[in-house]
Design a protein around this motif. Structure first.
Motif, short mmCIF file in Angstrom:
data_model
loop_
_atom_site.label_atom_id
_atom_site.label_comp_id
_atom_site.label_asym_id
_atom_site.label_seq_id
_atom_site.Cartn_x
_atom_site.Cartn_y
_atom_site.Cartn_z
N SER A 134 -16.90 2.71 2.77
CA SER A 134 -16.74 2.96 1.34
C SER A 134 -18.11 3.24 0.73
O SER A 134 -19.08 2.52 0.99
CB SER A 134 -16.13 1.75 0.65
OG SER A 134 -16.13 1.95 -0.75
N LEU A 135 -18.19 4.26 -0.11
CA LEU A 135 -19.43 4.57 -0.82
C LEU A 135 -19.49 3.90 -2.19
O LEU A 135 -20.41 4.13 -2.95
CB LEU A 135 -19.60 6.09 -0.98
CG LEU A 135 -19.75 6.88 0.32
CD1 LEU A 135 -19.98 8.36 0.01
CD2 LEU A 135 -20.87 6.34 1.18
N SER A 156 -3.59 1.61 -3.42
CA SER A 156 -3.43 2.85 -2.67
C SER A 156 -3.79 2.63 -1.21
O SER A 156 -4.45 1.66 -0.86
CB SER A 156 -4.29 3.96 -3.27
OG SER A 156 -5.65 3.67 -3.06
N GLY A 157 -3.36 3.56 -0.38
CA GLY A 157 -3.67 3.46 1.04
C GLY A 157 -2.96 2.29 1.68
O GLY A 157 -1.81 2.01 1.41
N ASP A 158 -3.67 1.60 2.53
CA ASP A 158 -3.14 0.40 3.17
C ASP A 158 -3.67 -0.79 2.40
O ASP A 158 -4.86 -0.86 2.11
CB ASP A 158 -3.59 0.35 4.63
CG ASP A 158 -2.90 -0.75 5.39
OD1 ASP A 158 -3.08 -1.93 5.01
OD2 ASP A 158 -2.18 -0.47 6.35
N SER A 159 -2.82 -1.72 2.08
CA SER A 159 -3.23 -2.85 1.23
C SER A 159 -4.34 -3.69 1.86
O SER A 159 -5.07 -4.37 1.15
CB SER A 159 -2.02 -3.74 0.94
OG SER A 159 -1.48 -4.25 2.14
N GLY A 160 -4.49 -3.61 3.17
CA GLY A 160 -5.53 -4.39 3.85
C GLY A 160 -6.79 -3.61 4.14
O GLY A 160 -7.74 -4.15 4.69
N ILE A 161 -6.83 -2.32 3.79
CA ILE A 161 -8.01 -1.49 4.04
C ILE A 161 -8.45 -0.93 2.70
O ILE A 161 -7.82 -0.02 2.16
CB ILE A 161 -7.70 -0.35 5.03
CG1 ILE A 161 -7.19 -0.93 6.34
CG2 ILE A 161 -8.94 0.51 5.25
CD1 ILE A 161 -6.71 0.13 7.32
N TYR A 162 -9.52 -1.46 2.14
CA TYR A 162 -9.96 -1.10 0.80
C TYR A 162 -8.84 -1.26 -0.20
O TYR A 162 -8.73 -0.50 -1.16
CB TYR A 162 -10.54 0.32 0.75
CG TYR A 162 -11.76 0.48 1.61
CD1 TYR A 162 -12.89 -0.28 1.37
CD2 TYR A 162 -11.77 1.36 2.67
CE1 TYR A 162 -14.00 -0.16 2.18
CE2 TYR A 162 -12.88 1.49 3.47
CZ TYR A 162 -13.99 0.73 3.22
OH TYR A 162 -15.09 0.85 4.02
N GLY A 163 -7.98 -2.23 0.03
CA GLY A 163 -6.85 -2.48 -0.85
C GLY A 163 -6.98 -3.86 -1.48
O GLY A 163 -8.02 -4.50 -1.44
N GLY A 216 0.83 -1.20 0.00
CA GLY A 216 0.00 0.00 0.00
C GLY A 216 0.86 1.24 0.00
O GLY A 216 1.96 1.25 0.53
N PHE A 217 0.36 2.30 -0.65
CA PHE A 217 1.05 3.58 -0.59
C PHE A 217 0.03 4.68 -0.41
O PHE A 217 -1.14 4.52 -0.70
CB PHE A 217 1.94 3.82 -1.80
CG PHE A 217 1.25 3.86 -3.13
CD1 PHE A 217 0.70 5.03 -3.61
CD2 PHE A 217 1.18 2.72 -3.91
CE1 PHE A 217 0.08 5.07 -4.84
CE2 PHE A 217 0.56 2.75 -5.15
CZ PHE A 217 0.00 3.93 -5.61
N GLY A 218 0.50 5.80 0.11
CA GLY A 218 -0.38 6.90 0.46
C GLY A 218 -0.90 7.66 -0.73
O GLY A 218 -0.37 7.57 -1.84
N PRO A 219 -1.95 8.43 -0.50
CA PRO A 219 -2.60 9.18 -1.57
C PRO A 219 -1.75 10.36 -2.03
O PRO A 219 -0.82 10.78 -1.36
CB PRO A 219 -3.88 9.68 -0.91
CG PRO A 219 -3.54 9.77 0.55
CD PRO A 219 -2.56 8.66 0.81
N GLY A 220 -2.10 10.87 -3.19
CA GLY A 220 -1.42 12.05 -3.70
C GLY A 220 -0.84 11.82 -5.07
O GLY A 220 -0.85 10.70 -5.59
#
Length: 172
Positions: free
Chosen positions: A130-131, A81-88, A9-13
């Protein structure tokens, strides 16, 4: 030895924020697999790596490509994106590759990154919802939003809109 896939996972931007562990996993991989937009971001930072990209809504295909490459002996980094285990991608990959060695490399969740940027750390109970109704029925999403609000949670909304979901954020 079981085939190995790192789910990174990697951070947004517009320039990915990555933990050192995530950078190590990506740079040591023989192949980096991911969503087209994320791969473009990584190619700018790591042009020397080999990549395989798929478009949005091809998460299963992406995971299968990672598994196929790992079965040939390659070390693979599957990025999200983000954390691979959270919506990843970790959950999807684990369903497909139960017999493989999967290492989920933590990233930076959008909820944490946004809270830091806004100067409003998540210091109390909160819910992350998540929407996106791609994998979850919309009725269930609205129930979760309602119950989280009723419980007085701080609510972090992921996937607030897309080309086809333009009103969900306002409705939430």
């Amino acid at each position: 030895m079981k085939p190995l896939i790192y789910v990174v996972g990697f951070g947004p931007g517009d320039r990915p924020y990555m933990t050192q562990q995530a950078i190590d996993a990506v740079t040591q991989a023989d192949l980096v697999v991911g969503y087209t937009t994320y791969i473009r971001l990584l190619e700018e930072q790591f042009p020397e790596l080999r990549y395989y990209a798929t478009p949005m809504r091809k998460e299963t295909d992406r995971c299968r490509a990672a598994v196929e490459a790992a079965l040939t002996g390659k070390t693979v980094a599957l990025v999200s994106s983000g954390d691979s285990g959270i919506y990843g991608m970790a959950g999807v990959l684990l369903e497909i590759a139960a017999e493989m060695e999967i290492i989920a490399v933590p990233g930076v969740t959008a909820a944490s990154a946004a809270a830091a940027v806004l100067g409003a750390p998540l210091m109390h109970d909160f819910a992350v919802i998540s929407l996106s109704d791609c994998m979850t029925p919309l009725e269930l999403i609205w129930r979760r939003v309602s119950l989280a609000a009723e419980a007085d949670f701080v609510i972090c909304l992921y996937n607030p809109k897309s080309r086809s979901r333009t009103e969900y954020l306002a409705q939430a």
